[in-house]
Design a protein around this motif. Sequence first.
Motif, PDB file in Angstrom:
ATOM      1  N   LEU A  42       0.681  -1.291   0.067  1.00  0.00           N
ATOM      2  CA  LEU A  42       0.083   0.001  -0.043  1.00  0.00           C
ATOM      3  C   LEU A  42       0.853   1.278   0.009  1.00  0.00           C
ATOM      4  CD1 LEU A  42      -2.937   1.383   0.401  1.00  0.00           C
ATOM      5  CD2 LEU A  42      -2.353   1.171   2.768  1.00  0.00           C
ATOM      6  N   ALA A  43       0.760   2.150  -1.216  1.00  0.00           N
ATOM      7  CA  ALA A  43       1.499   3.267  -1.026  1.00  0.00           C
ATOM      8  C   ALA A  43       0.683   4.453  -1.029  1.00  0.00           C
ATOM      9  CB  ALA A  43       2.317   3.076  -2.662  1.00  0.00           C
ATOM     10  N   VAL A  44       1.374   5.515  -0.176  1.00  0.00           N
ATOM     11  CA  VAL A  44       0.493   6.876  -0.088  1.00  0.00           C
ATOM     12  C   VAL A  44       1.619   7.926  -0.399  1.00  0.00           C
ATOM     13  CG1 VAL A  44      -0.729   8.116   1.822  1.00  0.00           C
ATOM     14  CG2 VAL A  44      -1.005   5.915   1.745  1.00  0.00           C
ATOM     15  N   THR A  45       0.946   8.857  -0.846  1.00  0.00           N
ATOM     16  CA  THR A  45       1.797   9.994  -1.348  1.00  0.00           C
ATOM     17  C   THR A  45       0.974  11.313  -1.010  1.00  0.00           C
ATOM     18  OG1 THR A  45       2.942  11.331  -3.195  1.00  0.00           O
ATOM     19  CG2 THR A  45       0.953  10.351  -3.819  1.00  0.00           C
ATOM     20  N   SER A  46       1.565  12.391  -0.324  1.00  0.00           N
ATOM     21  CA  SER A  46       1.020  13.573  -0.016  1.00  0.00           C
ATOM     22  C   SER A  46       0.900  14.602  -1.136  1.00  0.00           C
ATOM     23  CB  SER A  46       1.947  14.421   1.001  1.00  0.00           C
ATOM     24  OG  SER A  46       1.860  13.396   2.153  1.00  0.00           O
ATOM     25  N   ASN A  47      -0.186  15.053  -1.585  1.00  0.00           N
ATOM     26  CA  ASN A  47      -0.467  16.287  -2.573  1.00  0.00           C
ATOM     27  C   ASN A  47       0.079  17.702  -1.979  1.00  0.00           C
ATOM     28  OD1 ASN A  47      -1.037  14.056  -4.234  1.00  0.00           O
ATOM     29  ND2 ASN A  47      -3.167  14.245  -3.457  1.00  0.00           N
ATOM     30  N   SER A  48       0.393  18.749  -2.884  1.00  0.00           N
ATOM     31  CA  SER A  48       0.443  20.083  -2.504  1.00  0.00           C
ATOM     32  C   SER A  48      -0.707  20.676  -1.985  1.00  0.00           C
ATOM     33  CB  SER A  48       1.089  20.957  -3.709  1.00  0.00           C
ATOM     34  OG  SER A  48      -0.106  20.467  -4.900  1.00  0.00           O
ATOM     35  N   ASP A  49      -1.887  20.298  -2.183  1.00  0.00           N
ATOM     36  CA  ASP A  49      -3.109  20.920  -1.657  1.00  0.00           C
ATOM     37  C   ASP A  49      -3.504  20.168  -0.263  1.00  0.00           C
ATOM     38  OD1 ASP A  49      -3.946  18.128  -2.635  1.00  0.00           O
ATOM     39  OD2 ASP A  49      -5.571  18.955  -3.850  1.00  0.00           O
ATOM     40  N   GLY A  50      -2.544  19.322   0.252  1.00  0.00           N
ATOM     41  CA  GLY A  50      -2.843  18.799   1.685  1.00  0.00           C
ATOM     42  C   GLY A  50      -3.659  17.442   1.750  1.00  0.00           C
ATOM     43  N   THR A  51      -4.074  17.141   0.242  1.00  0.00           N
ATOM     44  CA  THR A  51      -4.746  15.597   0.281  1.00  0.00           C
ATOM     45  C   THR A  51      -3.459  14.528  -0.066  1.00  0.00           C
ATOM     46  OG1 THR A  51      -5.015  16.005  -2.049  1.00  0.00           O
ATOM     47  CG2 THR A  51      -6.708  16.699  -0.731  1.00  0.00           C
ATOM     48  N   ARG A  52      -4.119  13.307   0.037  1.00  0.00           N
ATOM     49  CA  ARG A  52      -3.243  12.302  -0.130  1.00  0.00           C
ATOM     50  C   ARG A  52      -3.853  11.500  -1.210  1.00  0.00           C
ATOM     51  NH1 ARG A  52      -4.303  12.099   5.423  1.00  0.00           N
ATOM     52  NH2 ARG A  52      -2.817  12.582   6.942  1.00  0.00           N
ATOM     53  N   THR A  53      -2.751  10.650  -2.195  1.00  0.00           N
ATOM     54  CA  THR A  53      -3.089   9.743  -2.965  1.00  0.00           C
ATOM     55  C   THR A  53      -2.741   8.424  -2.641  1.00  0.00           C
ATOM     56  OG1 THR A  53      -3.208  11.304  -4.751  1.00  0.00           O
ATOM     57  CG2 THR A  53      -3.205   9.215  -5.360  1.00  0.00           C
ATOM     58  N   ALA A  54      -3.526   7.309  -2.798  1.00  0.00           N
ATOM     59  CA  ALA A  54      -3.219   5.951  -2.239  1.00  0.00           C
ATOM     60  C   ALA A  54      -3.282   5.119  -3.553  1.00  0.00           C
ATOM     61  CB  ALA A  54      -4.094   5.432  -1.081  1.00  0.00           C
ATOM     62  N   GLY A  55      -2.544   3.988  -3.444  1.00  0.00           N
ATOM     63  CA  GLY A  55      -2.501   3.104  -4.754  1.00  0.00           C
ATOM     64  C   GLY A  55      -1.861   1.786  -4.187  1.00  0.00           C
ATOM     65  N   TYR A  56      -1.913   0.878  -4.997  1.00  0.00           N
ATOM     66  CA  TYR A  56      -1.272  -0.507  -4.682  1.00  0.00           C
ATOM     67  C   TYR A  56      -0.030  -0.662  -5.537  1.00  0.00           C
ATOM     68  CZ  TYR A  56      -5.266  -1.412  -1.975  1.00  0.00           C
ATOM     69  OH  TYR A  56      -6.188  -1.434  -0.907  1.00  0.00           O
TER      70      TYR A  56
END
Length: 424
Positions: A42-56
């Motif tokens: 499970l991979a998670v990255t932080s976006n510049s707008d404060g949200t997160r994006t997750a993927g496998y």
Amino acid sequence: MAKAQHRRETRWQRRGQLRKVTSLRRVRNCGVPLDPDCGVTLAVTSNSDGTRTAGYSGLASCGSVWCCPQCAAKIATRRADELSKVMRAVDDAGGSAFLVTLTMRHDRGDRLGLTKDERTRLRQLEDNRAGYEAANASRWDFDERQAEADAIEENTLRQRKGCWDVLSDAWARVTSGAAWKADQELFGGLLGWARVVEVTDGDNGWHVHIHALLCFGAHVSAELVAGSVGARMFARWRAALERKGFDASEDHGWDLRKVQLGDGDLADYFTKIAHEVTGSHRKEGRRPGGRTPMQLLADAVDTCEDTAVARWWEWEKASEGRRQLTWSTGSRDLRKLAGLGGEVTDEDVAAEELDSDSRLPLTVDAWECIERAQLGPELLAVAEDGGLDAARHWLSVRGLDWLQGRALERSDKPRRFRSLVDPR
């Protein structure tokens, strides 16, 4: 967030449906762990707008833009982004863009098209014929019996061509010849084009048509372009179809309109595709234009009707190996104009993994439970909302294990598959 999770859940469900009917091995294996001994991350990255994006990561991908709901949505999102950049570049260059739609008449008895193997064989036979003709012109010896056999086989394959094959031949005729060369010099010069093929299945058979983005270097009206370039493109289109035994309506066979970024352009079209492949056919119902491929897939699985399943298999075989989006090249390369660089294949786009800030490896057993219960989208939503800490809690409550470094982290609760959806 809720809409994004719903789209993910629908894609997950459609992928499960697809495995029940697909005849393509690579599509059937899409979403399977690449290494059965190593689980999924499970991979998670932080976006510049404060949200997160997750993927496998660690999952196989098929890269089928036509048949796979997961890969199709991912590829469509990338193409929409590329076309948005193209539209901005055209606007910055002081140009204008037009969306041309070209359609053809069809009926229920028309075949969709040759399979991938048949198309490959036809190209080989065409090359052979060119070699025989060159040998004959040079008075060289060649196997005349083999040449005759190849000619018969080539003619048989040509007779088997369907709507999609004829459409490809007609587009090649539209974008070639002296008339097209002259058209490209009008209105500040043609900056380039991008062509998309769309197919639906309706009561009157396969409806195959083209959407083409034409970009010119000057600001001109739609009426001016339609009355000149558009009318001549349709004339060549119709003539090419008639030579193949097909036709196009003078009133409904074509359309041209000026487009702005986000106003019904091709970028917007691909965004629509990304959502359509995850849309519920139960809610949308049948459109006047027929079923989209993903609606056809859902009908084939839900009804198990022989005609629906056979229709899906025809779709799989005819679409395999074909490109959905093609670009003009050479001096009229829109990708170069937008600074996009070389085109990445659909397969490579589908195989790209999230560039993450943090990762959480799942055990093989945990992933199998998540996959069987179709909870993959829910875990992604949890990770995007609360990060990896929330994901660990979600796993722990359901008795699922994960890896931290090289050590196995066990949850407090024993794993009980039936309690995964609503653990107590």
